[in-house]
Design an enzyme around this catalytic site. Structure first.
Site, PDB file in Angstrom:
ATOM      1  N   ASP A 119       0.857  -1.182   0.000  1.00 53.70           N
ATOM      2  CA  ASP A 119       0.000   0.000   0.000  1.00 53.70           C
ATOM      3  C   ASP A 119       0.899   1.240   0.000  1.00 53.70           C
ATOM      4  O   ASP A 119       1.782   1.367   0.834  1.00 53.70           O
ATOM      5  CB  ASP A 119      -0.810  -0.086   1.302  1.00 53.70           C
ATOM      6  CG  ASP A 119      -1.870   0.974   1.415  1.00 53.70           C
ATOM      7  OD1 ASP A 119      -3.011   0.616   1.685  1.00 53.70           O
ATOM      8  OD2 ASP A 119      -1.543   2.165   1.262  1.00 53.70           O
ATOM      9  N   ASP A 176      -3.458   2.693  -5.633  1.00 56.88           N
ATOM     10  CA  ASP A 176      -2.239   2.705  -4.813  1.00 56.88           C
ATOM     11  C   ASP A 176      -2.024   1.443  -3.987  1.00 56.88           C
ATOM     12  O   ASP A 176      -1.269   1.470  -3.024  1.00 56.88           O
ATOM     13  CB  ASP A 176      -2.247   3.935  -3.897  1.00 56.88           C
ATOM     14  CG  ASP A 176      -3.364   3.890  -2.875  1.00 56.88           C
ATOM     15  OD1 ASP A 176      -4.246   3.013  -2.990  1.00 56.88           O
ATOM     16  OD2 ASP A 176      -3.362   4.733  -1.967  1.00 56.88           O
ATOM     17  N   GLU A 177      -2.683   0.350  -4.326  1.00 54.93           N
ATOM     18  CA  GLU A 177      -2.430  -0.869  -3.559  1.00 54.93           C
ATOM     19  C   GLU A 177      -2.696  -2.126  -4.362  1.00 54.93           C
ATOM     20  O   GLU A 177      -3.442  -2.103  -5.342  1.00 54.93           O
ATOM     21  CB  GLU A 177      -3.255  -0.886  -2.271  1.00 54.93           C
ATOM     22  CG  GLU A 177      -4.740  -0.887  -2.491  1.00 54.93           C
ATOM     23  CD  GLU A 177      -5.488  -0.940  -1.165  1.00 54.93           C
ATOM     24  OE1 GLU A 177      -5.895  -2.032  -0.744  1.00 54.93           O
ATOM     25  OE2 GLU A 177      -5.653   0.139  -0.563  1.00 54.93           O
TER      26      GLU A 177
END
Length: 393
Positions: A9, A103-104
């Site tokens: 993350d 974003d992960e």
DNA sequence: TCTGGGGTCCTAGGACCC
DNA sequence: TCTGGGGTCCTAGGACCC
């Protein structure tokens, strides 16, 4: 043999991306936020968080807490580029990655770490190299299931590394407050706390009917998660989107017909352009409304034929507005197209009968009711052709 | 100056069919 | 004749996540 699942993350991704673009912002309180009357904070840098600023806080409130905070508008092109670099970097370790947001991602590290003697050092190197190459910071969780990996990556920020083994679940996961459990949100956790479920361990051990009732069938999923029996299947395929929508909050609530309908038009343009670009058509058009009291409402219509034409979407959205919300003070308006399919599969979804009889209508703006009536007539005709035999149960 | 915007999934009720 | 039951589709609302 259990798998080795990594969840990774990016820390304060939007704020970090801005610092990469403007290095002079390093170390300063920074928020990525809409700088309008009703703007809210999307991401706050760690320096801004020290002032009590958080995601989802109204921008004016953030300014009150820290008048010198630097404000930047979101820059999605920048995020998209950095995000691609991030996923490409992870793919150097394994191709089995499941992207869950900008974003992960999850990565199945079973093969790549099977002979790893020092997992912490291994992950430290992964993390440091990512930083050196891209200046992106990340937190990493490693565990036998996706749920545990996700919980692990959440435990230390920024630049954290957390490993959870099955035998550590009761020690590491169970003491966590129930509100920190993935899947338990701000509506549900107070209800669970009322039933004396304060931690994940309390939930794991609870058998009461009330808790089952609150969680529905999600109860059994969460229960598995809490015992480390969750899903460990990292799914690579990007799943097709099921809806495309766009909404806007007005600076000031309005009941002005022209203002509202021109916004509905604008939203219709946005979503049909996106659908056309992605080769998608959909059957259901939904008009979303939020009133002055912040109450959300929606009205929808499902067409006989999937569409992505501006005429179809706008005219139906307008009809939904006229017949349900006209004259009402409105805070937000949005339009969504759903039940999407690929345009190239369109004809597969329809019978030959449908296509031949309704080719024209499907490409213009005929509504479901009109079509339905025609179908009914046609079906009756067909029934009489067959001798009028009808089946009764 | 109270509260963005993009999504997914679930639930419950109603219509309709057999 | 006071009225079943299963399945599917649609609608509207709600919870959650990033």
């Amino acid at each position: 043999m259990s798998k080795i699942i990594m969840h990774i993350d990016l820390n304060c991704f939007f704020a970090r991306a801005q610092v990469i673009k403007e290095p002079e912002l390093e170390g300063r309180p920074l928020i990525i936020a809409g700088h309008t009357r009703r703007g809210i904070v999307s991401t706050a840098s760690y320096e801004a968080r020290k002032y009590g600023i958080n995601s989802a806080m109204p921008t004016y409130m953030a300014l009150k807490l820290c008048p010198k905070v630097v404000i930047r508008n979101p820059d999605f092109k920048l995020y998209h580029d950095l995000s691609s670099k991030f996923f490409d970097y992870i793919r150097r370790y394994t191709n089995i990655i499941e992207i869950t947001s900008i974003d992960e991602c999850f990565a199945d590290m079973t093969e790549c770490m099977k002979d790893c003697k020092d997992p912490v050092l291994f992950l430290k190197n992964l993390q440091t190299n990512l930083f050196n190459e891209t200046k992106l910071m990340c937190s990493i969780g490693l565990a036998p299931t996706k749920f545990l990996a996700k919980m692990a990556s959440d435990m230390k920020k920024p630049m954290g590394i957390t490993i959870i083994r099955k035998k550590d679940i009761k020690k590491i996961i169970w003491p966590l407050p129930i509100k920190d459990m993935f899947g338990i949100g701000k509506k549900t956790y107070p209800r669970l706390e009322e039933l004396n479920i304060k931690t994940i361990g309390d939930f794991a051990l609870d058998e009461s009917l009330e808790v089952k009732k609150i969680l529905g069938k999600f109860y059994f999923v969460l229960k598995d998660w809490a015992y480390g029996k969750g899903n460990d299947n990292v799914v690579v395929e990007v799943q097709d989107s099921k809806s495309i929508g766009s909404s806007t909050t007005f600076s000031f609530d309005t009941d002005d017909y022209d203002e509202i309908t021109s916004m509905i038009y604008q939203k219709s343009v946005e979503i049909t352009e996106k659908a056309q670009k992605n080769g998608k058509i959909g059957t259901t058009i939904t008009l979303n409304i939020k009133d002055s009291e912040f109450t959300a409402m929606s009205r929808s219509i499902t067409l006989r034929c999937a569409t992505n034409s501006l005429d179809d979407v706008y005219n139906n959205a307008l009809k939904l507005y006229d017949s349900n919300f006209s004259g009402m003070m409105i805070r937000l308006v949005g339009v969504t197209l759903s039940n999407l399919i690929d345009k190239k599969n369109f004809y597969v979804q329809m019978s030959l009968f449908d296509i031949e009889k309704h080719r024209e209508e499907c490409q213009t703006k005929l509504l479901i009711d009109e079509l339905n009536n025609k179908f009914k007539k046609k079906v009756l005709l067909m029934a009489s052709d067959l001798g009028g035999n009808s089946h009764e149960d």
